[in-house]
Design a protein around this motif. Structure first.
Motif, mmCIF file in Angstrom:
data_model
loop_
_atom_site.group_PDB
_atom_site.id
_atom_site.type_symbol
_atom_site.label_atom_id
_atom_site.label_comp_id
_atom_site.label_asym_id
_atom_site.label_seq_id
_atom_site.Cartn_x
_atom_site.Cartn_y
_atom_site.Cartn_z
ATOM 1 N N ASP A 197 0.755 -1.226 0.011
ATOM 2 C CA ASP A 197 -0.021 0.011 0.067
ATOM 3 C C ASP A 197 0.964 1.197 -0.093
ATOM 4 O O ASP A 197 0.705 2.172 1.096
ATOM 5 C CB ASP A 197 -1.042 -0.236 1.221
ATOM 6 N N LEU A 198 1.569 1.409 -1.006
ATOM 7 C CA LEU A 198 2.741 2.621 -1.124
ATOM 8 C C LEU A 198 1.991 3.717 -1.485
ATOM 9 O O LEU A 198 0.841 3.883 -2.109
ATOM 10 C CB LEU A 198 3.625 2.084 -2.363
ATOM 11 N N GLU A 199 2.825 5.009 -1.389
ATOM 12 C CA GLU A 199 2.449 6.198 -1.849
ATOM 13 C C GLU A 199 3.151 6.519 -2.864
ATOM 14 O O GLU A 199 2.966 7.490 -3.890
ATOM 15 C CB GLU A 199 2.778 7.059 -0.414
ATOM 16 N N MET A 237 -3.008 -3.502 -9.857
ATOM 17 C CA MET A 237 -3.201 -2.870 -8.571
ATOM 18 C C MET A 237 -4.785 -3.191 -8.043
ATOM 19 O O MET A 237 -5.734 -2.636 -8.609
ATOM 20 C CB MET A 237 -2.984 -1.405 -8.315
ATOM 21 N N LEU A 238 -4.573 -3.825 -6.778
ATOM 22 C CA LEU A 238 -6.193 -4.145 -5.993
ATOM 23 C C LEU A 238 -6.664 -2.724 -5.777
ATOM 24 O O LEU A 238 -7.932 -2.653 -6.029
ATOM 25 C CB LEU A 238 -6.085 -5.085 -4.969
ATOM 26 N N ARG A 239 -6.053 -2.020 -4.984
ATOM 27 C CA ARG A 239 -6.874 -0.773 -4.349
ATOM 28 C C ARG A 239 -5.304 0.273 -3.996
ATOM 29 O O ARG A 239 -5.108 0.484 -2.961
ATOM 30 C CB ARG A 239 -6.991 -1.168 -2.987
ATOM 31 N N PRO A 240 -5.066 0.876 -5.374
ATOM 32 C CA PRO A 240 -4.072 1.817 -5.297
ATOM 33 C C PRO A 240 -4.759 2.981 -4.292
ATOM 34 O O PRO A 240 -5.708 3.203 -4.558
ATOM 35 C CB PRO A 240 -3.883 2.258 -6.789
ATOM 36 N N SER A 241 -3.813 3.475 -3.660
ATOM 37 C CA SER A 241 -3.925 4.783 -3.008
ATOM 38 C C SER A 241 -4.320 5.817 -3.813
ATOM 39 O O SER A 241 -3.571 6.017 -5.036
ATOM 40 C CB SER A 241 -2.772 5.149 -2.004
ATOM 41 N N PRO A 242 -5.287 6.892 -3.698
ATOM 42 C CA PRO A 242 -5.496 7.931 -4.832
ATOM 43 C C PRO A 242 -4.173 8.833 -4.727
ATOM 44 O O PRO A 242 -4.123 9.719 -5.593
ATOM 45 C CB PRO A 242 -6.611 8.772 -4.076
#
Lengths: 320, 320
Positions: A256-258, A286-291
């Motif tokens: 869950d990187l930025e 990506m399953l749930r990339p951070s916005p």
């Protein structure tokens, strides 16, 4: 620069497969003087001699030395160095270098140290969860997690090049099959390019190599072939980017990187286009990339390793 | 138990796809009382009603409540819950539950919370770099890195089931192709089993399901079929283990881990054999495994989620 500022200078040493670069770095991570020499091929002692000589050639005396090296590093020792000639076994680098230079000395893995530079003073400044992806002879990596450098249990973390993208796929130079590096490391890409030429394909890669007076397909050679729309170089590079996208997507699902920082010679030459291309290749995985997720290229370029190593040196002043 | 000890009890709530389990947990991570009910399918409000009722049914009043839920959790809200019926959008779980229960409330992702339990009081006690691998309907995961729980930028870290093992391979229920879960999640394995039966293969899996009076291929059904040497079940399970080995190998190359904890229903039923098999499947993919690397099965079994959630509750007393 005043004398008091000079007192704060530390030396950052970036030991690469081709060159050793040394810089004098201040506490704002700025580089004030540089020295450089080819990496000796005779093993650890020759490398330490060269480091000592380069540091002595700088125009000020550092108060501590930090070294980044392409190997697994743990508690001041180098455990394995796959890409330097003559390094066959565990070597107590800090203790041995201290016999030559009587200063606090710190040691880190080159990819981790390069990311440290980008995180302290470059493209990943201020981010809490960062992957560094270095495209070179192989594919190296480093991690910043929860706002601090992450090295793993034994200093071996960050091997994004050996995240498996296609189990049982292409043979990697590590001996496994399907690692990202088997498709995206320049050494592997060169092997495939040679085979394609043997099979009758044409490419300007090897002519450019000769024209540039290089002994291998350097990032400069690749960048020129891509710029000239060489079809085989483009095909190989597209495969590399697609493969790195899979590995980076997996890393993002796990961590869950930025920020993903792309560095290495090709990043310097292709710039933000390369980061954009890897972002586009990673996105489908990506399953749930951070916005807030960003893909950027290295800002410090060659200085990343020197600046990161210098920051280890600065920490060594405090910790002894 | 004296009154002063009871004062320290907190409630841990483990919201699963099938059941909600609640336990009263002391500050040594021991569970003193339990309550359980099927997970309602009508959405968030029904789930909160059930949690409130279960907590009220315990034989002591907790001083705080921690909840683990199978979704992405960030700052007290549930962002997405792919595996619970009726959860379609972001839901402020902490605020809503606090309207029903006037206590400090904490929230975490179920896989992360389960690993927290194993790390504080179970199989990963004392380790600094741990991957939790939960084999269930899907394949979930959690991470302890550098001696503390790691949740990533938005609480979405740990998705070992969506590490890609074979880019472009089997279609995963997440919509991507080649994730570990596409081969090792029970939901995907059931789909392949059905197709194989349609194609004329025989298996006792569906007979065992009926015999056990289950509506799906639960871990108990799988464990019995494997124990009876059902050929198709064995083939599917071997594929699952091989695939998890690749994903775990990639995670170890990226994170240089010390402990892999395998949990979920199958881990309870197969015990350390399962951990040994996944270790053997991962070994060929590891670049530089730590000599201290261990593969273990969950010790707390069903209690891992309750104990982990309770530890979040205890932290919430301090942080408000």
């Amino acid at each position: 620069m005043t004398a008091s500022e000079r007192d704060l200078l530390v030396a950052g040493v970036d030991v690469g497969g081709t060159n050793i670069e040394v810089g004098l770095v201040d506490d704002r991570h700025e580089v004030h003087g540089r020295a450089k020499a080819p990496t000796p091929t005779g093993g650890p002692d020759e490398v330490l001699d060269t480091i000592s000589r380069l540091i002595a050639s700088l125009d000020a005396d550092p108060v501590a030395v930090g070294v980044g090296i392409p190997g697994v590093v743990h508690e001041g020792a180098v455990l394995t160095v796959p890409n330097l000639a003559g390094w066959h076994e565990r070597f107590d680098l800090v203790a041995s270098l201290q016999e030559r230079i009587d200063l606090p000395i710190a040691l880190g893995n080159d990819a981790n140290v390069g990311l440290l530079g980008e995180w302290l003073a470059g493209a990943a400044r201020g981010a809490r969860n960062v992957l560094g992806l270095w495209m070179g002879t192989g594919v190296g990596g480093g991690l910043i997690l929860d706002g601090r450098p992450f090295n793993g249990a034994r200093g071996a973390a960050g091997e994004i090049g050996h995240v498996v993208v296609l189990a049982g796929g292409a043979l990697c130079t590590c001996g496994r099959r399907g690692c990202a590096e088997a498709y995206a490391g320049r050494r592997s890409m060169r092997g495939v390019a040679s085979a394609m030429v043997d099979a009758g394909w044409t490419t300007s890669l090897f002519d450019i190599r000769d024209d540039e007076d290089k002994s291998s397909l350097t990032s400069k050679v690749w960048a020129r072939a891509l710029d000239e729309d060489d079809a085989l170089a483009t095909k190989l590079f597209d495969t590399a980017v697609e493969t790195l996208g899979v590995a980076v997507g997996s890393a993002i699902n796990l961590l869950d990187l930025e920020v993903v920082v792309v560095g290495g010679g090709l990043a310097e030459k292709l710039g933000s286009d390369l980061a954009d291309r890897i972002a586009a290749a990673a996105e489908p995985w990506m399953l749930r990339p951070s916005p807030d997720l960003r893909f950027v290229v290295s800002e410090l370029e060659d200085d990343a390793g020197v600046v990161g190593a210098a920051s280890l040196a600065r920490a060594a002043i405090v910790t002894g």
